[in-house]
Scaffold this active site. Sequence first.
Site, PDB file in Angstrom:
ATOM      1  N   ASP A  68       0.865  -1.173   0.000  1.00 26.89           N
ATOM      2  CA  ASP A  68       0.000   0.000   0.000  1.00 26.89           C
ATOM      3  C   ASP A  68       0.903   1.225   0.000  1.00 26.89           C
ATOM      4  O   ASP A  68       1.578   1.512   0.992  1.00 26.89           O
ATOM      5  CB  ASP A  68      -0.886  -0.019   1.247  1.00 26.89           C
ATOM      6  N   VAL A  69       0.930   1.964  -1.112  1.00 26.22           N
ATOM      7  CA  VAL A  69       1.887   3.062  -1.227  1.00 26.22           C
ATOM      8  C   VAL A  69       1.526   4.255  -0.355  1.00 26.22           C
ATOM      9  O   VAL A  69       2.317   5.193  -0.238  1.00 26.22           O
ATOM     10  CB  VAL A  69       2.066   3.516  -2.689  1.00 26.22           C
ATOM     11  N   ASN A  95       3.648   5.334 -10.446  1.00 31.07           N
ATOM     12  CA  ASN A  95       2.455   5.295 -11.283  1.00 31.07           C
ATOM     13  C   ASN A  95       1.143   5.164 -10.525  1.00 31.07           C
ATOM     14  O   ASN A  95       0.099   5.559 -11.037  1.00 31.07           O
ATOM     15  CB  ASN A  95       2.599   4.127 -12.277  1.00 31.07           C
ATOM     16  N   TYR A 163      -8.251  15.275  -8.027  1.00 31.80           N
ATOM     17  CA  TYR A 163      -7.312  14.696  -8.991  1.00 31.80           C
ATOM     18  C   TYR A 163      -6.444  15.780  -9.621  1.00 31.80           C
ATOM     19  O   TYR A 163      -5.218  15.642  -9.704  1.00 31.80           O
ATOM     20  CB  TYR A 163      -8.105  13.953 -10.071  1.00 31.80           C
ATOM     21  N   LYS A 167      -2.316  16.237  -9.389  1.00 34.66           N
ATOM     22  CA  LYS A 167      -1.456  16.111 -10.563  1.00 34.66           C
ATOM     23  C   LYS A 167      -0.649  17.384 -10.799  1.00 34.66           C
ATOM     24  O   LYS A 167       0.489  17.321 -11.282  1.00 34.66           O
ATOM     25  CB  LYS A 167      -2.285  15.730 -11.786  1.00 34.66           C
TER      26      LYS A 167
END
Length: 258
Positions: A68-69, A95, A163, A167
């Site tokens: 789990d990042v 990613n 989002y 980003k």
Amino acid sequence: MPQQIAVVTGAGSGVGRAVAVELAAAGWRLVLAGRREAPLRETAGLCGAAAPDASAPDGPAAAVLPADVTDPAAVDALFAAAAGRFGRVDLLFNNAGTFGAPTPVDELDVAEWRAVVDLNLTGAFLCARAAFRQMKAQDPQGGRIINNGSISAHAPRPHSIAYTATKHAVTGLTKSLSLDGRPYRIACGQIDIGNAATDMTAQMSVGVRQADGRVAVEPTMDVADVARTVRHMAGLPLEANVQFATVMATAMPYIGRG
């Protein structure tokens, strides 16, 4: 040339899977990370089939290490295991990410905001930090980090505030890593992807909301074209770097006014 080792996060599907298979075909050894083990094992099988020599004596093309990042301890354990197994890390394809449910800003729950920020930004930072530590400490020193940005790092879609914000923040992460990595031969670049055909973008073939409120079908491109771009970025010598690359469906509504 010594075997090169890449860690790919979000490797169980979509862009992550396509990049892993492409790197395996180029002779890289892979560490595949993601939350779910079963899809990672499917990717590992594809990597093994794509590898130049699937029967190589030094082991399979890809190792599966679920993680789990968003969990700092899990990320540190992931990179420790990668280095322990292969001796070093030459590439991180950073990613893992999520779009989240399209929601008007005034209706967005704080928990949903935090979930997107935790995965897209904090998770990317944690993986970059762990990769940076390993690349700085290893001999020969250095490596490359490629962050998965988005067309949304340049222009938002409607109802995508979490989002889009993350980003944009990934672009700052990329620039800071590039600067801080210079003394240690650590290069960092970013790929901004628009409308690659994956499960995440399946709605585009049905219709997605446009800036003027219309719902319209959008063109997509083969995700393999994204993977080939990452492969090129990854294959450069550390003295060269693709700082930012934009790969998009040619006719998607991004350039111009729709």
